[in-house]
Every structure is written in structure tokens, then in C-alpha cells.
Enzyme design. Structure first.
Site, PDB file in Angstrom:
ATOM      1  CG  HIS A 146      -0.288  -0.177   2.526  1.00 30.34           C
ATOM      2  ND1 HIS A 146       0.548   0.746   3.092  1.00 30.34           N
ATOM      3  CD2 HIS A 146      -0.334  -1.209   3.409  1.00 30.34           C
ATOM      4  CE1 HIS A 146       0.967   0.310   4.255  1.00 30.34           C
ATOM      5  NE2 HIS A 146       0.461  -0.894   4.481  1.00 30.34           N
TER       6      HIS A 146
HETATM    7  P1  TYD Z   1      -2.608  -3.655   7.303  1.00 29.60           P
HETATM    8  O1  TYD Z   1      -2.543  -2.223   6.913  1.00 29.60           O
HETATM    9  O2  TYD Z   1      -3.227  -4.627   6.327  1.00 29.60           O
HETATM   10  O3  TYD Z   1      -1.164  -4.181   7.667  1.00 29.60           O
HETATM   11  P2  TYD Z   1       0.080  -4.087   6.697  1.00 29.60           P
HETATM   12  O4  TYD Z   1       0.937  -2.988   7.210  1.00 29.60           O
HETATM   13  O5  TYD Z   1       0.738  -5.401   6.679  1.00 29.60           O
HETATM   14  O6  TYD Z   1      -0.475  -3.749   5.350  1.00 29.60           O
HETATM   15  O7  TYD Z   1      -3.354  -3.746   8.692  1.00 29.60           O
HETATM   16  C1  TYD Z   1      -3.886  -4.967   9.159  1.00 29.60           C
HETATM   17  C2  TYD Z   1      -5.108  -4.636   9.982  1.00 29.60           C
HETATM   18  O8  TYD Z   1      -4.740  -3.874  11.124  1.00 29.60           O
HETATM   19  C3  TYD Z   1      -6.136  -3.839   9.219  1.00 29.60           C
HETATM   20  O9  TYD Z   1      -7.425  -4.328   9.583  1.00 29.60           O
HETATM   21  C4  TYD Z   1      -5.996  -2.443   9.751  1.00 29.60           C
HETATM   22  C5  TYD Z   1      -5.497  -2.660  11.161  1.00 29.60           C
HETATM   23  N1  TYD Z   1      -4.620  -1.598  11.645  1.00 29.60           N
HETATM   24  C6  TYD Z   1      -5.029  -0.810  12.694  1.00 29.60           C
HETATM   25  O10 TYD Z   1      -6.140  -0.968  13.235  1.00 29.60           O
HETATM   26  N2  TYD Z   1      -4.205   0.167  13.157  1.00 29.60           N
HETATM   27  C7  TYD Z   1      -2.976   0.380  12.620  1.00 29.60           C
HETATM   28  O11 TYD Z   1      -2.227   1.290  13.057  1.00 29.60           O
HETATM   29  C8  TYD Z   1      -2.552  -0.440  11.512  1.00 29.60           C
HETATM   30  C9  TYD Z   1      -1.207  -0.222  10.844  1.00 29.60           C
HETATM   31  C10 TYD Z   1      -3.407  -1.414  11.060  1.00 29.60           C
END
Ligand code: TYD
Length: 155
Positions: free
Chosen positions: A60
Site C-alpha cells: 500500500h
Molecule cells: P494492514 O494495513 O493490512 O497491515 P500491513 O501494514 O501489513 O499492510 O493492517 C492490518 C489490519 O490492522 C487492518 O485491519 C488495519 C489494522 N490496523 C489498525 O487498526 N491500526 C494500525 O495502526 C494499523 C497499521 C493497522
């Protein structure tokens, strides 16, 4: 004054920063204090751990969020892409942080066993600030590059 939304960031702005390391016979200590060594106020901290072998995280980009990633344990690779150029960085030292600017697509993979990815972020979690679709990110990144005053791309 340029804001994170108007500034044109590239992968070259995603600098590897050396953090202070204090060593003595009891081991090492690294600290990050306020804006010392990093160009943003820390608003949020999260960490990724227990990543199964072969798994990939992130995938992302963000409109205006700055992050600093640190391999506080183990190692992993961070693949950066500003829509024009790509670069990969291996993080494997708890006293090194990789700055990731807005509008840089990142994928994190090749996690070693026991790796912990610490992320410091400039803003609270906000799903609406994410680009999670690469094609959509690329369209926006291309438009920003073409309309930026410093744009020198002539094709
Ligand atoms: P995601 O953004 O998919 O993780 P990655 O960095 O691997 O892409 O986040 C996974 C899940 O955690 C998603 O449901 C969003 C949640 N999340 C939060 O609630 N707070 C946060 O600060 C972050 C980074 C993710």
C-alpha cells in the site's frame, strides 16, 4: 509552504537513518526522541511480528503519512516504488530506520524467523488515507509527477 500533499516525494527521499546506539557490557540501547533524527512528530507506533515464512506485508501507499521502519529483531526486505522508480532495502539492524514518505508504495517480505518490524507513524490510523490498489496509486502518482512544477519529464 509545501505540505506533504503538495510535495513530490520519490524513493530517493526514503533515507536510511542511523539511530543512536549506546553500548555497554549489558548490551545495546537505541532511542528515538521527538523529532530527533526523523522529520516528523511520532503520532502512532505499531509493530509486525510472528510473520509466517513466505508472507508479505504492506502492499500500500499513503497520501500524506510518513513512517519510519526499524527491524528491531531479525530482518526483512522493504520494496519501495514511487510509481516511476523502484528500490529495495534490507533492514537488519535495530539502530537503522528507513524513512518512508507519502506516495511511496511499499511491500515488506523475506521476514526472517523472529523478525519484528517496528513502525513509527506521523498520524493515527486512517484507512481512508491508504492506497491499497496499485493501479489507482500509479494513476495518482503519475498525475502528481506530471503536474508538479519541478517536473522535467518530457515524454
Ligand atoms: P494492514 O494495513 O493490512 O497491515 P500491513 O501494514 O501489513 O499492510 O493492517 C492490518 C489490519 O490492522 C487492518 O485491519 C488495519 C489494522 N490496523 C489498525 O487498526 N491500526 C494500525 O495502526 C494499523 C497499521 C493497522
Amino acid at each position: 509552504m509545501a505540505t506533504a500533499m503538495s510535495q513530490l516525494y520519490t524513493i530517493e527521499d526514503c533515507l536510511l537513518t542511523q539511530l543512536d546506539k549506546i553500548s555497554d557490557i549489558r548490551g545495546n540501547l537505541t532511542y528515538i526522541e521527538g523529532k530527533n533524527r526523523i522529520p516528523f512528530d511520532i503520532s502512532r507506533v505499531y509493530y509486525i511480528y510472528d510473520v509466517p515464512a513466505g508472507s508479505q506485508r504492506a502492499g500500500h501507499a499513503h497520501q500524506s503519512l510518513f513512517q519510519l521502519l526499524i527491524a528491531v529483531a531479525g530482518s526483512f526486505d522493504v520494496h519501495l516504488d514511487d510509481g516511476l522508480n523502484k528500490r529495495s532495502v534490507t533492514l537488519n539492524r535495530p539502530y537503522e530506520g528507513l524513512l518512508i514518505t507519502p506516495m511511496v508504495w511499499r511491500i515488506i517480505d523475506n521476514f526472517s524467523s523472529g523478525a519484528v518490524c517496528l513502525a513509527l507513524a506521523s498520524a493515527p490510523y486512517d484507512e481512508s488515507s491508504y492506497y491499497r490498489d496499485y493501479d489507482q496509486f500509479k494513476v495518482v502518482a503519475d498525475k502528481r509527477r506530471q503536474s508538479h512544477p519541478t517536473n522535467t519529464v518530457t515524454n
